[in-house]
Write a protein that holds these residues in place. Structure first.
Motif, PDB file in Angstrom:
ATOM      1  N   VAL A 479       0.865  -1.182   0.000  1.00 20.63           N
ATOM      2  CA  VAL A 479       0.000   0.000   0.000  1.00 20.63           C
ATOM      3  C   VAL A 479       0.898   1.227   0.000  1.00 20.63           C
ATOM      4  O   VAL A 479       1.744   1.389   0.884  1.00 20.63           O
ATOM      5  N   TYR A 480       0.747   2.042  -1.041  1.00 18.11           N
ATOM      6  CA  TYR A 480       1.521   3.290  -1.179  1.00 18.11           C
ATOM      7  C   TYR A 480       0.669   4.434  -0.638  1.00 18.11           C
ATOM      8  O   TYR A 480      -0.419   4.689  -1.157  1.00 18.11           O
ATOM      9  N   ILE A 481       1.178   5.110   0.371  1.00 16.82           N
ATOM     10  CA  ILE A 481       0.436   6.239   0.936  1.00 16.82           C
ATOM     11  C   ILE A 481       1.264   7.498   0.750  1.00 16.82           C
ATOM     12  O   ILE A 481       2.422   7.562   1.192  1.00 16.82           O
ATOM     13  N   ARG A 482       0.674   8.478   0.107  1.00 17.62           N
ATOM     14  CA  ARG A 482       1.454   9.700  -0.161  1.00 17.62           C
ATOM     15  C   ARG A 482       1.776  10.426   1.138  1.00 17.62           C
ATOM     16  O   ARG A 482       0.928  10.569   2.019  1.00 17.62           O
ATOM     17  N   ILE A 483       3.022  10.841   1.236  1.00 19.92           N
ATOM     18  CA  ILE A 483       3.433  11.710   2.343  1.00 19.92           C
ATOM     19  C   ILE A 483       3.512  13.116   1.753  1.00 19.92           C
ATOM     20  O   ILE A 483       4.448  13.417   0.996  1.00 19.92           O
ATOM     21  N   PRO A 484       2.528  13.980   2.037  1.00 17.49           N
ATOM     22  CA  PRO A 484       2.517  15.287   1.368  1.00 17.49           C
ATOM     23  C   PRO A 484       3.809  16.057   1.615  1.00 17.49           C
ATOM     24  O   PRO A 484       4.379  16.023   2.715  1.00 17.49           O
ATOM     25  N   GLY A 485       4.266  16.762   0.575  1.00 15.53           N
ATOM     26  CA  GLY A 485       5.497  17.546   0.685  1.00 15.53           C
ATOM     27  C   GLY A 485       5.470  18.517   1.839  1.00 15.53           C
ATOM     28  O   GLY A 485       6.495  18.733   2.506  1.00 15.53           O
ATOM     29  N   TRP A 486       4.273  19.082   2.126  1.00 14.36           N
ATOM     30  CA  TRP A 486       4.233  20.083   3.196  1.00 14.36           C
ATOM     31  C   TRP A 486       4.534  19.471   4.571  1.00 14.36           C
ATOM     32  O   TRP A 486       4.899  20.198   5.490  1.00 14.36           O
ATOM     33  N   THR A 487       4.434  18.178   4.710  1.00 15.42           N
ATOM     34  CA  THR A 487       4.818  17.563   5.986  1.00 15.42           C
ATOM     35  C   THR A 487       6.344  17.516   6.129  1.00 15.42           C
ATOM     36  O   THR A 487       6.875  17.313   7.205  1.00 15.42           O
ATOM     37  N   GLN A 488       7.032  17.670   5.005  1.00 14.51           N
ATOM     38  CA  GLN A 488       8.498  17.595   4.985  1.00 14.51           C
ATOM     39  C   GLN A 488       9.128  18.964   4.752  1.00 14.51           C
ATOM     40  O   GLN A 488      10.288  19.066   4.357  1.00 14.51           O
ATOM     41  N   ASN A 489       8.316  20.004   4.918  1.00 15.40           N
ATOM     42  CA  ASN A 489       8.787  21.371   4.648  1.00 15.40           C
ATOM     43  C   ASN A 489       9.088  21.622   3.182  1.00 15.40           C
ATOM     44  O   ASN A 489       9.743  22.607   2.858  1.00 15.40           O
ATOM     45  N   ASP A 490       8.659  20.744   2.316  1.00 16.26           N
ATOM     46  CA  ASP A 490       8.800  20.986   0.882  1.00 16.26           C
ATOM     47  C   ASP A 490       7.487  21.565   0.395  1.00 16.26           C
ATOM     48  O   ASP A 490       6.530  20.834   0.154  1.00 16.26           O
ATOM     49  N   ILE A 491       7.443  22.859   0.280  1.00 16.23           N
ATOM     50  CA  ILE A 491       6.205  23.467  -0.172  1.00 16.23           C
ATOM     51  C   ILE A 491       5.989  23.128  -1.630  1.00 16.23           C
ATOM     52  O   ILE A 491       4.914  22.768  -2.056  1.00 16.23           O
ATOM     53  N   VAL A 492       7.060  23.269  -2.380  1.00 15.21           N
ATOM     54  CA  VAL A 492       6.952  22.886  -3.776  1.00 15.21           C
ATOM     55  C   VAL A 492       8.341  22.496  -4.288  1.00 15.21           C
ATOM     56  O   VAL A 492       9.340  23.107  -3.905  1.00 15.21           O
ATOM     57  N   ASP A 493       8.377  21.463  -5.113  1.00 16.65           N
ATOM     58  CA  ASP A 493       9.640  21.018  -5.678  1.00 16.65           C
ATOM     59  C   ASP A 493      10.328  22.210  -6.353  1.00 16.65           C
ATOM     60  O   ASP A 493       9.691  22.976  -7.081  1.00 16.65           O
ATOM     61  N   GLY A 494      11.618  22.404  -6.092  1.00 18.46           N
ATOM     62  CA  GLY A 494      12.345  23.523  -6.684  1.00 18.46           C
ATOM     63  C   GLY A 494      12.418  24.736  -5.787  1.00 18.46           C
ATOM     64  O   GLY A 494      13.124  25.707  -6.085  1.00 18.46           O
ATOM     65  N   ASN A 495      11.601  24.715  -4.694  1.00 17.90           N
ATOM     66  CA  ASN A 495      11.673  25.780  -3.677  1.00 17.90           C
ATOM     67  C   ASN A 495      11.381  27.186  -4.174  1.00 17.90           C
ATOM     68  O   ASN A 495      11.943  28.147  -3.670  1.00 17.90           O
ATOM     69  N   LEU A 496      10.501  27.324  -5.150  1.00 17.14           N
ATOM     70  CA  LEU A 496      10.026  28.669  -5.494  1.00 17.14           C
ATOM     71  C   LEU A 496       9.381  29.293  -4.258  1.00 17.14           C
ATOM     72  O   LEU A 496       9.486  30.486  -4.007  1.00 17.14           O
ATOM     73  N   TYR A 497       8.719  28.439  -3.491  1.00 15.25           N
ATOM     74  CA  TYR A 497       8.141  28.849  -2.205  1.00 15.25           C
ATOM     75  C   TYR A 497       8.746  27.966  -1.130  1.00 15.25           C
ATOM     76  O   TYR A 497       8.932  26.763  -1.355  1.00 15.25           O
ATOM     77  N   PHE A 498       9.041  28.554   0.014  1.00 14.81           N
ATOM     78  CA  PHE A 498       9.674  27.754   1.063  1.00 14.81           C
ATOM     79  C   PHE A 498       9.186  28.226   2.430  1.00 14.81           C
ATOM     80  O   PHE A 498       8.647  29.316   2.586  1.00 14.81           O
ATOM     81  N   VAL A 499       9.406  27.344   3.407  1.00 13.42           N
ATOM     82  CA  VAL A 499       8.862  27.575   4.744  1.00 13.42           C
ATOM     83  C   VAL A 499       9.880  28.262   5.624  1.00 13.42           C
ATOM     84  O   VAL A 499      11.060  27.930   5.591  1.00 13.42           O
ATOM     85  N   ASN A 500       9.402  29.211   6.426  1.00 15.53           N
ATOM     86  CA  ASN A 500      10.282  29.874   7.393  1.00 15.53           C
ATOM     87  C   ASN A 500      10.300  29.159   8.735  1.00 15.53           C
ATOM     88  O   ASN A 500      11.276  29.216   9.464  1.00 15.53           O
ATOM     89  N   ASN A 501       9.182  28.528   9.063  1.00 10.47           N
ATOM     90  CA  ASN A 501       9.025  28.084  10.445  1.00 10.47           C
ATOM     91  C   ASN A 501       8.709  26.607  10.602  1.00 10.47           C
ATOM     92  O   ASN A 501       8.219  26.178  11.629  1.00 10.47           O
ATOM     93  N   GLY A 502       8.944  25.829   9.566  1.00 10.21           N
ATOM     94  CA  GLY A 502       8.431  24.459   9.612  1.00 10.21           C
ATOM     95  C   GLY A 502       9.335  23.455  10.293  1.00 10.21           C
ATOM     96  O   GLY A 502      10.526  23.683  10.483  1.00 10.21           O
ATOM     97  N   VAL A 503       8.734  22.337  10.638  1.00 14.19           N
ATOM     98  CA  VAL A 503       9.480  21.216  11.223  1.00 14.19           C
ATOM     99  C   VAL A 503       9.197  19.997  10.354  1.00 14.19           C
ATOM    100  O   VAL A 503       8.041  19.712  10.049  1.00 14.19           O
TER     101      VAL A 503
END
Ligand code: FUB
Ligand code: ZN
Length: 661
Positions: A479-503
């Protein structure tokens, strides 16, 4: 009574038979490199607390608006009736037939999760008009049939193949939903006509507005006739040959319709955003069926150009209204953003296909971003008002409309929402894929074993998910379950947008309450197990509020932050903030609270953040600042309470404030 039940029984049998043929044809035509096959809407019952009410809203309001506007308020249906009678003139715009087809496609999806005899009867009536209008050689386009038929297939911009592609999509969807094949036969006749008209030596043609490639590939999968795959591939191969000699005085330039280079040589996103999305969706379909790595390589490169430099935080694309599309890298103005609803729908279509091809969850991350934000914003909470453009800031000039002269967006967002079941699950002979977290039930086959799957969740408001898998007999599969990028502080591949305060979260998965072993692969947690009836997988993704910055190259977002929680992007709207949304600055490190909130009848999680409000003093002689709490709401809910100021990117410095006093 007896007759009725015999009829029902016969209809059910016919449906089961056609559904079986549909699946067989799909498998037969599937010699694909795809990592999995998506589970289609007709196999997914959506029970979700977030999406099911929206599906019902589309059935009761949006589709009613589409039906009224298509048949009563405008002569779109009348054009078909007149065509069949060989009388009257075409009234409207040359792509109006496509609105009929797109509404039919939306109705088809809607029938699965919101059965409605009146809608089905309307669809059947429309299909009769459409079938009656078709020429004996299979051609169908009311603009030319009621106008000058001698000009058919002579003007690239006249959308004949675009209309045809939407007809094919509607036909396949209606067949899949109901087992009725009248529209499918119309589509087949039209596709055969186009095939014999186009796939001949030295044919000087390409499609001015891509879409037919998608329609043909659906027709190929449902019929197994590989002429349609070849024709779709032919359309792709026609691009970049400069068949249409560009004349400088004309508005259409090669980049507008992605004709600068052959598809396989393309590296940059150009021109009209919806055309581009439909092109690459069709390309992905052809690549999946032909294993053509040239297409896959090109799409991966173009995708990076979109995501790394040309996408809004909302997943919207196409900043400019002039060409309804792209301009130059990092040109992402907020108030002027065009971000057509259809372009966000196109992002969903393309990214789903890229994920199927590659098995990489980063595509679903983008899909989810466009779906919950840029696309969903196109539909009002009342279901009967629509946005064509979806800006990220407003001075109060924007308003939702009942309809548009060019009416592509309403039926497009309706088909997306009604067909949300298309995007949740995938399957192959060894595994089940869970891409979106949406309460639903489905039944799939893994390696010849039937597996019932049921998902419960309160997503997107919290990240708790429980999935029950029930194979008919105990079975080993993944069973493949997606781990959303935002849980890993990856807002979007390539980092056009990025997190200041994430864990970065370390997700944990449980099977029947016990921690489960899993491996991480391309953004998925893969749980391998011998599954038995009633096994429950559970997990919870934390949903902290993320303060997001963009790369400094996006000048419009400099010294600003945006807020995201789970997949939802937030905005500050005047309606929640004393009718002002432009007169404050926020501290990027401020604590942000979540509250249960309602926008009209829509229950949401809203955010509260302390801000410094700049206002005129009581006598108006000076500006003064006060500390206040401002409320941010999900972006997709804005502008449902009248015209209003709004901002997604919140200023953190005084110099960014624009006062309206
Ligand atoms: O040309 C057909 C549709 O109308 C396009 O996809 C939209 O951008 C709108 O221009
Ligand atoms: Zn549109």
């Amino acid at each position: 009574m007896r007759n009725k039940s015999v009829k029902n029984h016969t209809m059910k049998l016919a449906f089961v038979l056609s559904a079986t043929l549909f699946l067989i044809a799909k498998l037969y035509s599937q010699h694909s490199i795809s990592c999995y096959t998506s589970v289609g809407f007709s196999q997914v019952e959506v029970t979700d607390h977030f999406w099911k009410p929206k599906i019902d809203l589309v059935a009761t309001k949006s589709l009613q608006a589409c039906i009224y506007q298509t048949e009563i308020a405008t002569p779109r249906i009348q054009n078909f009736i007149n065509t069949a009678k060989h009388s009257g003139k075409f009234v409207g715009i040359y792509y109006d037939d496509s609105d009929v087809y797109k509404a039919l496609e939306a109705m088809s999806y809607s029938l699965k999760n919101h059965p409605d005899t009146a809608i089905e009867n309307t669809a059947d009536r429309w299909i009769n008009y459409i079938a009656a209008a078709q020429m004996s050689d299979g051609y169908l386009d009311t603009y030319f049939q009621l106008g000058d038929i001698s000009k058919r297939w002579t003007e690239l911009e006249k959308h004949e193949d675009y209309n045809a592609g939407h007809l094919m999509e509607a036909a396949v969807a209606y067949y899949d939903a109901t087992g009725k094949r009248k529209l499918l036969d119309v589509a087949i006749r039209l596709a055969n006509h186009i095939d014999t008209t186009m796939r001949i030596n030295n044919r000087q043609w390409f499609s001015g507005h891509e879409e037919i490639e998608i329609g043909l590939m659906k027709l190929y999968h449902v019929t197994g006739n590989d002429n349609y795959e070849k024709l779709a591939n032919w359309y792709l191969n026609q691009r970049g040959k400069h068949i249409y000699a560009y004349r400088p005085e004309e508005w259409v330039k090669p980049e507008y319709w992605q004709d600068v280079l052959p598809v396989k040589d393309q590296t940059q996103i150009t021109g009209h955003a919806v055309r581009a999305m439909y092109l690459y969706s069709g390309t992905a379909d052809v690549a999946a069926a032909t294993n053509d790595s040239g297409y896959i390589h090109a799409m991966k490169t173009v995708w990076q150009d979109v995501i790394y430099r040309n996408m809004y935080l909302t997943g919207g694309i196409g900043p400019s209204g002039d060409n309804e599309g792209f301009t130059k890298d990092y040109d992402l103005p907020n108030e002027q953003a065009y971000c057509e609803t259809c372009a966000s729908v196109g992002m969903v279509l393309w990214n789903e296909r890229m994920n199927e091809l590659t098995g990489d969850a980063k595509y679903i991350d983008v899909l989810e971003r466009s779906l919950y934000n840029g696309a969903l914003d196109g539909l009002s909470l009342s279901g009967d008002r629509f946005f064509y453009d979806n800006p990220l800031a407003s001075n109060g000039q924007h308003e939702r409309s009942k309809w548009f002269g060019t009416a592509c967006c309403p039926a497009n967002i309706s088909r997306l929402v009604a067909g949300i079941g298309n995007y949740i699950y995938g399957v192959n002979d060894k595994s089940l894929w869970v891409n979106l977290f949406i309460g639903s039930n489905t039944s799939i086959k893994i390696n010849n074993t039937s597996v019932d799957v049921s998902m419960q969740t309160n997503y997107p408001w919290d990240g708790k998910v429980s999935i029950t898998v029930s194979p008919a007999e105990s079975k080993n599969f993944d069973v493949y379950i997606r781990i959303p990028g935002w849980t890993q502080n990856d807002i979007v591949d390539g980092n056009l947008y990025f997190v200041n305060n994430g864990v970065k979260q370390s997700p944990q998965f449980f099977v029947n309450g016990k921690p489960a072993d899993f491996k991480q692969q391309n953004g998925y947690a893969v749980i391998s197990n011998k599954w038995k009836k009633g096994d429950v997988i559970s997990f919870e993704y934390a949903m902290p509020v993320l303060a997001i910055s963009s790369k400094k190259e996006v000048l419009y977002d400099n010294d600003r932050i945006a807020l995201q929680r789970g997949p939802i992007v937030y905005c500050v709207e005047g309606a929640d903030n004393n009718n002002e949304a432009w007169n404050f600055i926020v501290n990027p490190n401020a604590v942000i609270q979540t509250i249960d909130y309602k926008i009209l009848n829509e229950p949401v999680i809203a955010l509260q953040i302390k801000a410094t409000i700049i206002q005129p003093s009581a006598d108006g002689s000076a500006l003064q600042s006060t500390e206040k709490t401002i409320t941010a709401i999900p972006y997709y809910t804005w502008c449902n309470r009248g015209k209003n100021e709004m901002q997604v990117w919140l200023p953190t410095k005084m110099k960014e404030i624009k006062l309206n006093y």
